[in-house]
Design a protein around this motif. Structure first.
Motif, PDB file in Angstrom:
ATOM      1  N   VAL A 157       0.829  -1.438  -0.122  1.00 29.19           N
ATOM      2  CA  VAL A 157       0.404  -0.270   0.427  1.00 29.19           C
ATOM      3  C   VAL A 157       0.865   1.282  -0.518  1.00 29.19           C
ATOM      4  O   VAL A 157       0.647   2.159  -0.745  1.00 29.19           O
ATOM      5  N   ASN A 158       1.848   1.605   0.877  1.00 23.76           N
ATOM      6  CA  ASN A 158       2.409   1.993   1.439  1.00 23.76           C
ATOM      7  C   ASN A 158       3.911   2.464   0.801  1.00 23.76           C
ATOM      8  O   ASN A 158       4.594   3.532   0.508  1.00 23.76           O
ATOM      9  N   GLY A 159       4.276   1.125   0.059  1.00 27.30           N
ATOM     10  CA  GLY A 159       5.868   1.361  -0.932  1.00 27.30           C
ATOM     11  C   GLY A 159       7.315   1.192   0.494  1.00 27.30           C
ATOM     12  O   GLY A 159       7.703   1.221  -0.357  1.00 27.30           O
ATOM     13  N   THR A 160       6.980   0.952   1.220  1.00 22.03           N
ATOM     14  CA  THR A 160       8.113   1.132   1.739  1.00 22.03           C
ATOM     15  C   THR A 160       9.181  -0.375   1.273  1.00 22.03           C
ATOM     16  O   THR A 160       8.756  -1.704   1.416  1.00 22.03           O
ATOM     17  N   SER A 161      10.286  -0.149   0.864  1.00 25.40           N
ATOM     18  CA  SER A 161      11.228  -0.972   0.177  1.00 25.40           C
ATOM     19  C   SER A 161      12.294  -1.499   1.390  1.00 25.40           C
ATOM     20  O   SER A 161      12.758  -0.709   2.029  1.00 25.40           O
ATOM     21  N   TYR A 162      12.403  -2.497   1.043  1.00 23.87           N
ATOM     22  CA  TYR A 162      12.866  -3.074   1.422  1.00 23.87           C
ATOM     23  C   TYR A 162      14.694  -4.217   0.654  1.00 23.87           C
ATOM     24  O   TYR A 162      15.372  -4.733   1.135  1.00 23.87           O
ATOM     25  N   LYS A 163      14.420  -3.230  -0.132  1.00 23.05           N
ATOM     26  CA  LYS A 163      15.246  -3.515  -1.481  1.00 23.05           C
ATOM     27  C   LYS A 163      16.968  -3.696  -1.093  1.00 23.05           C
ATOM     28  O   LYS A 163      18.413  -4.321  -1.292  1.00 23.05           O
ATOM     29  N   ASN A 164      17.021  -2.704  -0.248  1.00 24.71           N
ATOM     30  CA  ASN A 164      18.775  -2.574   0.910  1.00 24.71           C
ATOM     31  C   ASN A 164      18.727  -3.273   1.246  1.00 24.71           C
ATOM     32  O   ASN A 164      20.066  -3.511   2.468  1.00 24.71           O
ATOM     33  N   VAL A 165      17.694  -3.758   2.201  1.00 27.07           N
ATOM     34  CA  VAL A 165      17.586  -4.386   3.723  1.00 27.07           C
ATOM     35  C   VAL A 165      18.675  -5.953   3.716  1.00 27.07           C
ATOM     36  O   VAL A 165      18.019  -6.344   2.695  1.00 27.07           O
ATOM     37  N   HIS A 166      19.430  -6.097   5.090  1.00 24.67           N
ATOM     38  CA  HIS A 166      19.839  -7.553   5.194  1.00 24.67           C
ATOM     39  C   HIS A 166      19.058  -7.941   5.884  1.00 24.67           C
ATOM     40  O   HIS A 166      18.504  -7.329   6.866  1.00 24.67           O
ATOM     41  N   THR A 167      18.699  -9.287   5.498  1.00 19.02           N
ATOM     42  CA  THR A 167      17.997 -10.209   7.114  1.00 19.02           C
ATOM     43  C   THR A 167      19.066 -11.166   7.135  1.00 19.02           C
ATOM     44  O   THR A 167      19.237 -11.988   6.988  1.00 19.02           O
ATOM     45  N   PHE A 168      18.970 -11.423   9.110  1.00 20.22           N
ATOM     46  CA  PHE A 168      19.550 -13.143   9.297  1.00 20.22           C
ATOM     47  C   PHE A 168      18.309 -13.509  10.424  1.00 20.22           C
ATOM     48  O   PHE A 168      17.442 -12.649  11.060  1.00 20.22           O
ATOM     49  N   ASN A 169      18.064 -14.825  10.144  1.00 19.37           N
ATOM     50  CA  ASN A 169      17.001 -15.558  10.937  1.00 19.37           C
ATOM     51  C   ASN A 169      17.604 -15.910  12.532  1.00 19.37           C
ATOM     52  O   ASN A 169      18.938 -16.814  11.663  1.00 19.37           O
ATOM     53  N   LEU A 170      16.480 -16.412  12.955  1.00 20.64           N
ATOM     54  CA  LEU A 170      17.251 -17.442  14.493  1.00 20.64           C
ATOM     55  C   LEU A 170      18.396 -18.344  13.848  1.00 20.64           C
ATOM     56  O   LEU A 170      19.271 -18.763  14.561  1.00 20.64           O
ATOM     57  N   ASP A 171      17.251 -19.595  13.248  1.00 18.71           N
ATOM     58  CA  ASP A 171      16.966 -20.330  13.151  1.00 18.71           C
ATOM     59  C   ASP A 171      16.910 -21.352  12.612  1.00 18.71           C
ATOM     60  O   ASP A 171      15.882 -20.810  11.433  1.00 18.71           O
ATOM     61  N   GLU A 172      16.802 -22.770  12.368  1.00 19.56           N
ATOM     62  CA  GLU A 172      16.568 -23.813  11.262  1.00 19.56           C
ATOM     63  C   GLU A 172      16.816 -24.295  12.211  1.00 19.56           C
ATOM     64  O   GLU A 172      17.442 -25.500  13.047  1.00 19.56           O
ATOM     65  N   TYR A 173      15.731 -25.536  11.783  1.00 17.43           N
ATOM     66  CA  TYR A 173      15.545 -27.338  12.112  1.00 17.43           C
ATOM     67  C   TYR A 173      16.852 -28.275  11.777  1.00 17.43           C
ATOM     68  O   TYR A 173      17.191 -28.049  10.177  1.00 17.43           O
ATOM     69  N   TYR A 174      17.712 -28.741  11.758  1.00 18.69           N
ATOM     70  CA  TYR A 174      18.715 -29.342  11.357  1.00 18.69           C
ATOM     71  C   TYR A 174      17.816 -30.540  10.140  1.00 18.69           C
ATOM     72  O   TYR A 174      16.983 -31.944  11.283  1.00 18.69           O
ATOM     73  N   GLY A 175      18.212 -31.342   9.652  1.00 15.42           N
ATOM     74  CA  GLY A 175      18.043 -31.777   8.704  1.00 15.42           C
ATOM     75  C   GLY A 175      17.431 -31.624   7.152  1.00 15.42           C
ATOM     76  O   GLY A 175      16.937 -32.497   6.693  1.00 15.42           O
ATOM     77  N   LEU A 176      16.794 -30.498   7.549  1.00 16.99           N
ATOM     78  CA  LEU A 176      15.481 -29.826   6.901  1.00 16.99           C
ATOM     79  C   LEU A 176      16.531 -28.778   5.594  1.00 16.99           C
ATOM     80  O   LEU A 176      17.342 -27.874   5.581  1.00 16.99           O
ATOM     81  N   ALA A 177      16.175 -29.449   4.570  1.00 21.15           N
ATOM     82  CA  ALA A 177      16.671 -28.597   3.170  1.00 21.15           C
ATOM     83  C   ALA A 177      15.939 -27.228   3.538  1.00 21.15           C
ATOM     84  O   ALA A 177      14.625 -27.448   3.600  1.00 21.15           O
ATOM     85  N   PRO A 178      16.315 -26.278   2.488  1.00 18.81           N
ATOM     86  CA  PRO A 178      15.348 -24.843   2.842  1.00 18.81           C
ATOM     87  C   PRO A 178      13.984 -25.049   1.510  1.00 18.81           C
ATOM     88  O   PRO A 178      13.284 -24.014   1.976  1.00 18.81           O
ATOM     89  N   THR A 179      13.806 -26.329   0.795  1.00 16.93           N
ATOM     90  CA  THR A 179      12.884 -26.077   0.267  1.00 16.93           C
ATOM     91  C   THR A 179      11.926 -26.821   0.820  1.00 16.93           C
ATOM     92  O   THR A 179      10.244 -27.557   0.299  1.00 16.93           O
ATOM     93  N   HIS A 180      11.896 -27.494   1.789  1.00 18.68           N
ATOM     94  CA  HIS A 180      11.270 -28.607   2.711  1.00 18.68           C
ATOM     95  C   HIS A 180       9.980 -27.635   3.300  1.00 18.68           C
ATOM     96  O   HIS A 180      10.041 -26.783   3.735  1.00 18.68           O
TER      97      HIS A 180
END
Length: 243
Positions: free
Chosen positions: A53-76
């Protein structure tokens, strides 16, 4: 510690959304620490709506997630990379090359080392957290040292049961037993931290965080010592507070 008490989950999500939206508006190249689970879903919906709606841009933002399950591929479908794509990334103009989620299907020690190096080179401006019913943040379960960095961890049964109920159709056997998670030291190194807690099942952990001294038996309790920590709680999560 700044405590924002609201009526319900919707209001908590709105408050958190405003903090993250304002961060990106004020610093378009912000480094954001992101979380998964049921807690941030509505906040992510609000960020997506605001972008549309307002066009807030994230094109220059970097993100880091906290965690991930062991054994799961990113496509799971139950991986946290998949979660982030489906709930947030695909709705924004973010460059997916700037998105970082630990890889749960790689050589674990090498992956932990890689992620720690990246975090050391990219201080997080604003870190989002939820909290487990047992007080965990990220997947840092009770007993995790406060000086821990990204590591491989066995998940508590209580955590697996909570996640089975929320995401695995109640089937405990389908929930991975281990994960890769940012350590508590990594989280505490963020410039600002926001934690959202909603519901009666979080009340005991929130009481410990707000009213007691830091202890590794309640990992989130260390956040009370962070120089810029905001806690957003609804009536259920606040229900056991005396202060």
């Amino acid at each position: 510690m700044k405590v924002i008490k609201v009526k319900n989950y919707e209001e908590a999500s709105q408050k958190a959304f405003e903090i993250f939206r304002d961060q990106v508006k004020e610093k378009p190249d912000s480094i954001l620490g992101l979380a998964t689970g049921s807690t941030p879903i509505r906040m992510y919906e609000l960020l997506a709506e605001d972008h549309k709606v307002n066009g807030t841009s994230y094109k220059n933002v970097h993100t880091f997630n906290l965690d991930e399950y062991y054994g799961l591929a990113p496509t799971h479908p139950q991986s946290y990379y998949y979660f982030m794509t489906e709930h947030l990334f695909k709705f924004l103009d973010i460059d997916l090359n700037n998105v970082n989620v630990p890889k749960g299907n790689q050589d674990i020690q090498a992956e932990c080392d890689r992620y720690n190096t990246m975090l050391a080179e990219n201080q997080i401006d604003l870190q989002l957290l939820g909290i487990g019913s047992n007080g965990h943040i990220g997947f840092n379960e009770p007993g995790t040292p406060f000086d821990s960095v990204t590591h491989y961890i066995e998940l508590d049964e209580s955590t697996r049961k909570d996640n089975a109920r929320l995401f695995f159709d109640g089937v405990l056997e389908d929930v991975p037993t281990h994960a890769v998670t940012m350590g508590i030291k990594n989280i505490m190194e963020a410039k600002r931290v926001v934690l959202i807690a909603c519901g009666d099942n979080k009340a005991t952990a929130i009481k410990g965080l707000v009213e007691d001294e830091p202890t590794t038996s309640l990992p989130a309790s260390i956040l009370s010592t962070h120089p810029d920590f905001t806690l957003i709680i609804d009536e259920g999560a606040a229900s056991k507070l005396d202060k």
